[in-house]
Design a protein around this motif. Sequence first.
Motif: not given
Length: 127
Positions: A113-127, A21-28, A30-33
């Motif tokens: 049996n953990l009560p956790i919902t999981v979503w996935t994302t990638r850069q192209s989905e948030l541009d 992943i490019p250096e300028n695209i950090n966790e934040k 993805y988080q914000q978008r």
Amino acid sequence: MIFNNMILILPFTLLMASCSIPENINEKWYQQRWCEQKDGQVEVILKDKTRCDCLTDDYAIEVDFSRKWAEAVGQSLHYAKMTGKQAGILLIVENKNDKKHLARLKSVITFHNLPITVWTTRQSELD
């Protein structure tokens, strides 16, 4: 001999780094978008001074790159406890190698049996 090995290793290392992943695209980024798309609040400071990455009406969500899937489990459960909301993880999955981490995450959640919902994302989905 060592110098010759370094010459061979350096180009390989640079090639592998360029595939990530490019250096300028950090966790934040993805988080914000992603959180904004879900009408959530970003970086909510909880009573114990921890920060929930995304807080929606129903979920307390940890956002992480796939390689940090195990850390995300504990953090999401902690945020859920602190907020009284359901635990969630947004896993950033950008390439085929990341999918093994997603599989590990899902298998641990199912096994325990953990009560956790999981979503996935990638850069192209948030541009």
